[in-house]
Design a protein around this motif. Structure first.
Motif, PDB file in Angstrom:
ATOM      1  N   ALA A   3      11.199   2.599  -4.018  1.00 23.46           N
ATOM      2  CA  ALA A   3      12.341   3.331  -3.352  1.00 23.46           C
ATOM      3  C   ALA A   3      12.218   4.792  -3.496  1.00 23.46           C
ATOM      4  O   ALA A   3      12.408   5.441  -2.589  1.00 23.46           O
ATOM      5  N   ASP A   4      11.905   5.142  -4.884  1.00 20.96           N
ATOM      6  CA  ASP A   4      11.841   6.689  -4.855  1.00 20.96           C
ATOM      7  C   ASP A   4      10.746   7.206  -3.950  1.00 20.96           C
ATOM      8  O   ASP A   4      10.730   8.320  -3.298  1.00 20.96           O
ATOM      9  N   LEU A   5       9.503   6.417  -3.913  1.00 18.73           N
ATOM     10  CA  LEU A   5       8.416   6.920  -3.065  1.00 18.73           C
ATOM     11  C   LEU A   5       8.972   7.074  -1.379  1.00 18.73           C
ATOM     12  O   LEU A   5       8.502   8.027  -0.948  1.00 18.73           O
ATOM     13  N   LEU A   6       9.896   5.988  -1.133  1.00 15.68           N
ATOM     14  CA  LEU A   6      10.119   6.135   0.344  1.00 15.68           C
ATOM     15  C   LEU A   6      11.340   7.080   0.543  1.00 15.68           C
ATOM     16  O   LEU A   6      11.161   7.879   1.643  1.00 15.68           O
ATOM     17  N   VAL A   7      12.095   7.526  -0.339  1.00 14.78           N
ATOM     18  CA  VAL A   7      13.036   8.764  -0.249  1.00 14.78           C
ATOM     19  C   VAL A   7      12.142   9.935  -0.210  1.00 14.78           C
ATOM     20  O   VAL A   7      12.437  10.883   0.476  1.00 14.78           O
ATOM     21  N   LEU A   8      11.267   9.950  -1.245  1.00 12.41           N
ATOM     22  CA  LEU A   8      10.281  11.248  -1.292  1.00 12.41           C
ATOM     23  C   LEU A   8       9.799  11.380   0.084  1.00 12.41           C
ATOM     24  O   LEU A   8       9.491  12.682   0.535  1.00 12.41           O
ATOM     25  N   TYR A 192       0.652  12.772  -0.650  1.00 13.70           N
ATOM     26  CA  TYR A 192      -0.602  12.342   0.001  1.00 13.70           C
ATOM     27  C   TYR A 192      -0.820  10.962   0.011  1.00 13.70           C
ATOM     28  O   TYR A 192      -0.860  10.144  -1.320  1.00 13.70           O
ATOM     29  N   ALA A 193      -1.307  10.461   0.905  1.00 15.87           N
ATOM     30  CA  ALA A 193      -1.557   8.917   0.820  1.00 15.87           C
ATOM     31  C   ALA A 193      -3.306   8.880   0.407  1.00 15.87           C
ATOM     32  O   ALA A 193      -3.855   9.717   0.533  1.00 15.87           O
ATOM     33  N   ARG A 210      -5.855   3.996 -12.068  1.00 14.01           N
ATOM     34  CA  ARG A 210      -4.631   4.735 -11.447  1.00 14.01           C
ATOM     35  C   ARG A 210      -4.335   4.187 -10.201  1.00 14.01           C
ATOM     36  O   ARG A 210      -3.406   4.099  -9.851  1.00 14.01           O
ATOM     37  N   ARG A 211      -5.520   3.811  -9.560  1.00 13.15           N
ATOM     38  CA  ARG A 211      -5.345   3.233  -8.101  1.00 13.15           C
ATOM     39  C   ARG A 211      -4.438   1.739  -8.254  1.00 13.15           C
ATOM     40  O   ARG A 211      -3.671   1.637  -7.487  1.00 13.15           O
ATOM     41  N   GLN A 212      -4.883   1.257  -9.332  1.00 14.34           N
ATOM     42  CA  GLN A 212      -3.954   0.090  -9.745  1.00 14.34           C
ATOM     43  C   GLN A 212      -2.596   0.215  -9.809  1.00 14.34           C
ATOM     44  O   GLN A 212      -1.729  -0.480  -9.214  1.00 14.34           O
ATOM     45  N   GLU A 213      -2.230   1.479 -10.365  1.00 14.96           N
ATOM     46  CA  GLU A 213      -0.767   1.722 -10.713  1.00 14.96           C
ATOM     47  C   GLU A 213      -0.208   2.193  -9.351  1.00 14.96           C
ATOM     48  O   GLU A 213       0.924   1.822  -9.116  1.00 14.96           O
ATOM     49  N   ILE A 214      -0.898   2.845  -8.564  1.00 14.34           N
ATOM     50  CA  ILE A 214      -0.425   3.200  -7.151  1.00 14.34           C
ATOM     51  C   ILE A 214      -0.327   1.921  -6.239  1.00 14.34           C
ATOM     52  O   ILE A 214       0.858   1.802  -5.618  1.00 14.34           O
ATOM     53  N   HIS A 215      -1.017   0.900  -6.464  1.00  8.96           N
ATOM     54  CA  HIS A 215      -0.924  -0.110  -5.673  1.00  8.96           C
ATOM     55  C   HIS A 215      -0.093  -1.211  -6.066  1.00  8.96           C
ATOM     56  O   HIS A 215       0.823  -1.631  -5.014  1.00  8.96           O
ATOM     57  N   VAL A 228      -1.175  16.885  -6.524  1.00  5.56           N
ATOM     58  CA  VAL A 228      -0.238  16.173  -5.611  1.00  5.56           C
ATOM     59  C   VAL A 228       0.078  14.715  -6.114  1.00  5.56           C
ATOM     60  O   VAL A 228      -0.680  14.175  -6.839  1.00  5.56           O
ATOM     61  N   LEU A 229       1.132  14.129  -5.202  1.00  2.00           N
ATOM     62  CA  LEU A 229       1.741  12.880  -5.720  1.00  2.00           C
ATOM     63  C   LEU A 229       0.986  11.933  -4.567  1.00  2.00           C
ATOM     64  O   LEU A 229       0.690  12.090  -3.475  1.00  2.00           O
ATOM     65  N   ILE A 230       0.371  10.700  -5.191  1.00  2.00           N
ATOM     66  CA  ILE A 230      -0.724   9.976  -4.434  1.00  2.00           C
ATOM     67  C   ILE A 230       0.229   8.690  -4.217  1.00  2.00           C
ATOM     68  O   ILE A 230       0.727   8.195  -5.194  1.00  2.00           O
ATOM     69  N   TYR A 231       0.238   8.070  -3.119  1.00  4.99           N
ATOM     70  CA  TYR A 231       0.753   6.734  -2.745  1.00  4.99           C
ATOM     71  C   TYR A 231      -0.238   6.003  -1.767  1.00  4.99           C
ATOM     72  O   TYR A 231      -1.293   6.509  -1.178  1.00  4.99           O
ATOM     73  N   GLU A 232       0.126   4.792  -1.916  1.00  5.81           N
ATOM     74  CA  GLU A 232      -0.854   3.908  -0.767  1.00  5.81           C
ATOM     75  C   GLU A 232      -0.061   3.672   0.434  1.00  5.81           C
ATOM     76  O   GLU A 232       1.122   3.305   0.261  1.00  5.81           O
ATOM     77  N   THR A 233      -0.558   3.738   1.433  1.00  5.19           N
ATOM     78  CA  THR A 233       0.131   3.435   2.724  1.00  5.19           C
ATOM     79  C   THR A 233       0.731   1.988   2.908  1.00  5.19           C
ATOM     80  O   THR A 233       1.844   1.956   3.489  1.00  5.19           O
ATOM     81  N   GLU A 234      -0.012   1.152   2.310  1.00  3.71           N
ATOM     82  CA  GLU A 234       0.135  -0.323   2.495  1.00  3.71           C
ATOM     83  C   GLU A 234       1.689  -0.257   1.752  1.00  3.71           C
ATOM     84  O   GLU A 234       2.393  -1.246   2.101  1.00  3.71           O
ATOM     85  N   THR A 235       1.691   0.167   0.496  1.00  3.68           N
ATOM     86  CA  THR A 235       2.926   0.001  -0.292  1.00  3.68           C
ATOM     87  C   THR A 235       4.295   0.455   0.511  1.00  3.68           C
ATOM     88  O   THR A 235       5.253  -0.245   0.239  1.00  3.68           O
ATOM     89  N   VAL A 236       4.214   1.448   1.366  1.00  9.51           N
ATOM     90  CA  VAL A 236       4.954   2.056   2.154  1.00  9.51           C
ATOM     91  C   VAL A 236       5.199   0.959   3.254  1.00  9.51           C
ATOM     92  O   VAL A 236       6.386   0.647   3.633  1.00  9.51           O
ATOM     93  N   SER A 237       4.329   0.457   4.037  1.00  4.79           N
ATOM     94  CA  SER A 237       4.381  -0.495   5.039  1.00  4.79           C
ATOM     95  C   SER A 237       4.962  -1.754   4.879  1.00  4.79           C
ATOM     96  O   SER A 237       5.575  -2.408   5.620  1.00  4.79           O
ATOM     97  N   ASP A 238       4.358  -2.223   3.422  1.00  2.00           N
ATOM     98  CA  ASP A 238       4.822  -3.573   3.010  1.00  2.00           C
ATOM     99  C   ASP A 238       6.426  -3.606   2.869  1.00  2.00           C
ATOM    100  O   ASP A 238       6.697  -4.686   3.027  1.00  2.00           O
ATOM    101  N   SER A 239       6.782  -2.705   2.490  1.00  2.00           N
ATOM    102  CA  SER A 239       8.472  -2.778   2.127  1.00  2.00           C
ATOM    103  C   SER A 239       9.475  -2.851   3.363  1.00  2.00           C
ATOM    104  O   SER A 239       9.072  -2.491   4.327  1.00  2.00           O
TER     105      SER A 239
END
Ligand SMILES: [Zn+2]
Length: 239
Positions: A3-8, A192-193, A210-215, A228-239
């Motif tokens: 949720a935090d990631l999406l709002v960010l 950044y993705a 760390r990739r696992q944590e992101i995942h 920078v803050l790193i996220y995974e695009t899949e995490t975003v699109s899955d939600s």
């Protein structure tokens, strides 16, 4: 954390829009500076032309004073000539009067030239003033156009800033502080993705754990290399 990631990401989108609009606004500055310097150049020329009128006028006045003094001297000689008795003294005065007439004629010719110079300077100033008027007039339409475009952009920026404010209200204070600190850093963006196995900004490989944590979306992971803050695009699109 998702949720935090999406709002960010939403916040980052607002910031990018604001940045883009500010860049567009800034893009008008060189043109405005050109318009200003064009006017300033004409103003300087007009000021110089007006100064030249003043100087030519001073020279003319100076000559008038000089001529007036000469005339008075000649007048005194003429008066003395009426009263002198001795022939020698009279011929001396006559010679002085002759000489004086020559000097006076020369000074008067010089005065005529100085009066011409005043007229020339006045004509030049009038011409410069006319040119300046034309330049000012010529800028009116474009300046009005630019003002409208700038006004529109400022209004849009204001609107997005209000939207941004609303978004920040949905972010936990420490997360927001972290985002804003990174945003002030060297990287153009804070988030950044993942780019394959690497940070999407500096392309330094991100370690497996760390990739696992992101995942898992359990935490917002910081790139160890660039911050920078790193996220995974899949995490975003899955939600
Ligand atoms: Zn990085």
């Amino acid at each position: 954390m998702q949720a935090d990631l999406l709002v960010l990401l939403e916040l980052q989108e607002k910031d990018r829009t604001i940045q883009q609009l500010r860049d567009e606004l800034r893009a008008f500055e060189p043109e405005l500076a050109d318009l200003d310097s064009e006017l300033a150049e004409h103003e300087a020329r007009l000021a110089a032309a007006r100064r030249a009128i003043g100087e030519a006028g001073d020279r003319r006045t100076e000559l008038e004073q000089k001529i007036e003094n000469f005339r008075q001297m000649q007048e005194r000689r003429r008066q003395r000539l009426e009263w002198v008795r001795g022939a020698k003294e009279a011929s001396t005065l006559m010679a002085e009067l002759d000489l004086g007439r020559g000097v006076l004629a020369k000074e008067e010719a010089e005065w005529v030239r100085s009066a011409d110079r005043v007229q020339e300077a006045e004509a030049k100033a009038a011409e410069t003033e006319k040119e300046m008027g034309e330049v000012t007039e010529g800028q009116v339409a474009r300046r009005a156009e630019l003002a409208v475009l700038q006004g529109e952009l400022r209004e849009r920026i204001g609107k997005v800033e209000v939207e941004r404010e609303e978004v920040t209200g949905r972010i936990a204070k420490p997360v927001l502080t972290r985002y804003e600190r990174i945003q002030k850093g060297r990287a153009p963006l804070a988030l950044y993705a993942l780019h394959g196995d690497a940070c999407g900004h500096c392309f330094t490989a991100v370690p497996m754990h760390r990739r696992q944590e992101i995942h898992n979306g359990n935490s917002i992971v910081t790139c160890e290399a660039c911050g920078v803050l790193i996220y995974e695009t899949e995490t975003v699109s899955d939600s």
